[in-house]
Design a protein around this motif. Sequence first.
Motif, PDB file in Angstrom:
ATOM      1  N   GLY A  85      35.770  39.607  42.035  1.00  0.00           N
ATOM      2  CA  GLY A  85      36.686  40.410  41.232  1.00  0.00           C
ATOM      3  C   GLY A  85      36.406  40.296  39.748  1.00  0.00           C
ATOM      4  N   GLN A  86      36.096  39.079  39.276  1.00  0.00           N
ATOM      5  CA  GLN A  86      35.790  38.876  37.868  1.00  0.00           C
ATOM      6  C   GLN A  86      34.514  39.613  37.479  1.00  0.00           C
ATOM      7  OE1 GLN A  86      37.702  37.126  35.546  1.00  0.00           O
ATOM      8  NE2 GLN A  86      36.287  38.076  34.116  1.00  0.00           N
ATOM      9  N   LEU A 116      33.269  42.348  38.928  1.00  0.00           N
ATOM     10  CA  LEU A 116      33.546  43.780  38.910  1.00  0.00           C
ATOM     11  C   LEU A 116      34.358  44.168  37.681  1.00  0.00           C
ATOM     12  CD1 LEU A 116      34.395  44.298  42.691  1.00  0.00           C
ATOM     13  CD2 LEU A 116      32.275  44.870  41.505  1.00  0.00           C
ATOM     14  N   SER A 117      35.271  43.293  37.267  1.00  0.00           N
ATOM     15  CA  SER A 117      36.063  43.547  36.057  1.00  0.00           C
ATOM     16  C   SER A 117      35.163  43.609  34.833  1.00  0.00           C
ATOM     17  CB  SER A 117      37.124  42.463  35.895  1.00  0.00           C
ATOM     18  OG  SER A 117      37.830  42.616  34.680  1.00  0.00           O
ATOM     19  N   ASN A 118      34.202  42.701  34.743  1.00  0.00           N
ATOM     20  CA  ASN A 118      33.284  42.702  33.606  1.00  0.00           C
ATOM     21  C   ASN A 118      32.384  43.930  33.614  1.00  0.00           C
ATOM     22  OD1 ASN A 118      33.008  40.023  31.760  1.00  0.00           O
ATOM     23  ND2 ASN A 118      33.957  39.557  33.721  1.00  0.00           N
ATOM     24  N   GLU A 140      33.243  46.835  34.716  1.00  0.00           N
ATOM     25  CA  GLU A 140      34.091  47.924  34.234  1.00  0.00           C
ATOM     26  C   GLU A 140      34.216  47.891  32.721  1.00  0.00           C
ATOM     27  OE1 GLU A 140      35.394  50.543  35.744  1.00  0.00           O
ATOM     28  OE2 GLU A 140      34.265  49.921  37.510  1.00  0.00           O
ATOM     29  N   LEU A 141      34.340  46.700  32.140  1.00  0.00           N
ATOM     30  CA  LEU A 141      34.419  46.585  30.676  1.00  0.00           C
ATOM     31  C   LEU A 141      33.127  47.053  30.022  1.00  0.00           C
ATOM     32  CD1 LEU A 141      36.275  43.174  30.265  1.00  0.00           C
ATOM     33  CD2 LEU A 141      37.056  45.382  29.390  1.00  0.00           C
ATOM     34  N   GLY A 159      37.034  38.724  29.982  1.00  0.00           N
ATOM     35  CA  GLY A 159      37.876  39.701  30.643  1.00  0.00           C
ATOM     36  C   GLY A 159      39.082  40.109  29.837  1.00  0.00           C
ATOM     37  N   SER A 186      41.109  42.374  26.934  1.00  0.00           N
ATOM     38  CA  SER A 186      41.044  43.767  26.547  1.00  0.00           C
ATOM     39  C   SER A 186      40.583  43.888  25.111  1.00  0.00           C
ATOM     40  CB  SER A 186      42.418  44.425  26.700  1.00  0.00           C
ATOM     41  OG  SER A 186      42.407  45.725  26.162  1.00  0.00           O
TER      42      SER A 186
END
Length: 351
Positions: A216-217, A219-221, A223-224, A340, A342
């Motif tokens: 998950g981490q 995939l989050s990165n 996306e960023l 992660g 914003s």
Amino acid sequence: MTDPGERLRSSLAADLPPPVAEFDSPIAMEAMRATRVLHAGDQDPFPAPGRIRVVTIANQKGGVGKTTSTVNLGVALSLFGLRVLVIDLDPQGNASTALGVDHVVGTPSIYDALVGESTLAEVTHPTTASPNLRCVPATIDLAGAEIELVSVVAREHRLRRAIEAHLHALPAEERPHYVLIDCPPSLGLLTLNALVAGDEVLIPIQCEYYALEGLGQLLSNIELVRAHLNPGISVSTILLTMYDGRTKLADQVADEVRNHFGELVLSSVIPRNVRVSEAPGYGQSVLTYDPGSRGSTSYVEAARELAVRGAELGPLVPVQPAPAAAPPTAAPPLNALVLGQSVATHPQENS
């Protein structure tokens, strides 16, 4: 889930005439697998992709098969007729070792292209695996690159610009079909450079529960990075590694990954195989170390599937020279991407 051994048997049998397709012993089956790999040049080549594919192999968890997959997929693609460039971005230099490329201190390496003024052409070396496969090695100097790049303008784009300049300088017939970037097991600046440089992300996932925890981490990165640095990046491929058919856990993890990611997951699965682990000790990939092993054939099938998917991509886009360096304010803060957070909390960097 189909047993990898049964799928392999069916694949081999389909390519052979009926009298030969009957495998009456494990030795006969292994000999046939070795023949296919050793005589790859006599078989139909893998289809070339519709465009140059820059693939980042990433997963911040260690020991899931990033380097092993980078090396063996690269060797398989090159043996079956495609030009491949492997960029070792891990300071440990394991991919360089497996490809028989020297990476002692002082060897021209990716460090010189990221931190120094060298071009990729100046730090690219031939490999022992195939004339179609070249490697940009990593030395231990790369361990300090993250600190040295902190004050560099547009530090996240250093690798992308080096690759773009390299591809633009090569004649069309010498450009690699695949650029495979092997990442370190972290979400630091080196991995960030790889994500900005790539058009696709291939994620190897070990068939064990812990391998899913940090996904998950990652995939989050990604996306960023897509939102702020590289709009073209996407997860294109999931490769299941270290599959042990004797355990229910492996099937459960594989099923969970397939249910979540769907068609992104390659149907080919890499089994646990001691030959895959032994090969780097001899400076080889498993395809050259033991071409008849299940690990070797599994990587060939995974590479074939990767190539078939690549053939369906759009036409080749002319490679443009690297753009001029952006001002420091153009890059969002590194911590926001790595941790992660914003970047909206730092309006001054986005103005």
